[in-house]
Design an enzyme around this catalytic site. Structure first.
Site, PDB file in Angstrom:
ATOM      1  N   TYR A  83     -28.564 -20.736  -5.717  1.00  0.00           N
ATOM      2  CA  TYR A  83     -28.410 -19.351  -5.266  1.00  0.00           C
ATOM      3  C   TYR A  83     -28.309 -19.277  -3.754  1.00  0.00           C
ATOM      4  O   TYR A  83     -28.729 -20.180  -3.028  1.00  0.00           O
ATOM      5  CB  TYR A  83     -29.603 -18.500  -5.723  1.00  0.00           C
ATOM      6  N   PHE A  93     -31.063 -14.781   3.795  1.00  0.00           N
ATOM      7  CA  PHE A  93     -32.497 -14.978   3.948  1.00  0.00           C
ATOM      8  C   PHE A  93     -32.999 -16.207   3.202  1.00  0.00           C
ATOM      9  O   PHE A  93     -34.081 -16.702   3.486  1.00  0.00           O
ATOM     10  CB  PHE A  93     -33.295 -13.727   3.528  1.00  0.00           C
ATOM     11  N   ASP A  94     -32.221 -16.727   2.254  1.00  0.00           N
ATOM     12  CA  ASP A  94     -32.640 -17.926   1.526  1.00  0.00           C
ATOM     13  C   ASP A  94     -31.462 -18.493   0.756  1.00  0.00           C
ATOM     14  O   ASP A  94     -30.549 -17.762   0.365  1.00  0.00           O
ATOM     15  CB  ASP A  94     -33.783 -17.610   0.562  1.00  0.00           C
ATOM     16  N   ILE A 113     -38.048 -12.349  -9.217  1.00  0.00           N
ATOM     17  CA  ILE A 113     -37.967 -10.889  -9.137  1.00  0.00           C
ATOM     18  C   ILE A 113     -37.323 -10.322 -10.408  1.00  0.00           C
ATOM     19  O   ILE A 113     -36.560 -10.999 -11.098  1.00  0.00           O
ATOM     20  CB  ILE A 113     -37.205 -10.434  -7.872  1.00  0.00           C
ATOM     21  N   TYR A 139     -38.115  -6.663  -3.926  1.00  0.00           N
ATOM     22  CA  TYR A 139     -39.433  -6.739  -3.282  1.00  0.00           C
ATOM     23  C   TYR A 139     -40.026  -5.381  -2.947  1.00  0.00           C
ATOM     24  O   TYR A 139     -41.105  -5.294  -2.367  1.00  0.00           O
ATOM     25  CB  TYR A 139     -39.348  -7.628  -2.038  1.00  0.00           C
ATOM     26  N   PHE A 156     -27.285 -11.481  -4.308  1.00  0.00           N
ATOM     27  CA  PHE A 156     -27.397 -12.897  -4.643  1.00  0.00           C
ATOM     28  C   PHE A 156     -26.115 -13.406  -5.262  1.00  0.00           C
ATOM     29  O   PHE A 156     -25.544 -12.772  -6.153  1.00  0.00           O
ATOM     30  CB  PHE A 156     -28.530 -13.140  -5.652  1.00  0.00           C
TER      31      PHE A 156
END
Length: 169
Positions: A83, A93-94, A113, A139, A156
């Protein structure tokens, strides 16, 4: 609603002035230009408001389909996912890709999540999806500081690498 009321008052005033016989031709042209600018500004303000509206529902887009899919992900499956996660403005962010190791978790168990638990159901190995996840399925109000702000919509790009299914008894 306030910009609409202001627009209505401005347009009414401009139109009334336009038909006032005491105006010169130059003043009428100026008044016409003001009218056009007022209407154009109101339209632009409406477009900006649309851009600010938050995503309210999970959006799932299939980026790569798999032919001859015989096994689709379901709750309870152990998934291996690559991902890349971004904010709406494109800030990443990731991502699992630089680590070279997919994330492994049990689908539907609350390990990820809610947007993932819902958005990854029915995927095939090798399939790629784009998930646009509203804050309440991500979140929420707390965010995940410092990289994910409160009330953030998440985007994502996901790829299902492998499904491990426990055989039913």
């Amino acid at each position: 609603q306030l910009p609409y009321i202001c627009l209505q008052i401005s347009v009414t005033r401009v139109v009334a002035d336009f038909f006032n016989n005491q105006q010169t031709a130059a003043m009428k042209i100026e008044t016409s230009l003001v009218l056009v600018l007022v209407v154009w500004s109101a339209l632009c303000a409406g477009e900006e408001e649309k851009k600010k509206e938050k995503v309210k529902k999970l959006q799932i887009g299939v980026k790569k389909r798999v032919d001859n899919c015989t096994l689709k992900s379901r709750r309870g499956d152990l998934l291996h996912m690559h991902y890349a996660g971004k904010l709406e403005d494109g800030t990443e962010f990731d991502s699992s890709y630089p680590r070279g190791q997919p994330l492994t978790f049990t689908l539907g168990s609350g390990q990820v999540i809610k947007g993932w638990d819902q958005g990854l159901i029915g995927m095939c190995e090798g399939e790629k999806r784009k998930l646009v996840i509203p804050s309440d399925l991500g979140y929420g109000a707390s965010g995940a500081p410092p990289k994910i702000p409160a009330h953030a919509t998440l985007v994502f790009e996901v790829e299902l690498v492998k499904i491990e299914r426990k055989e039913e008894l």
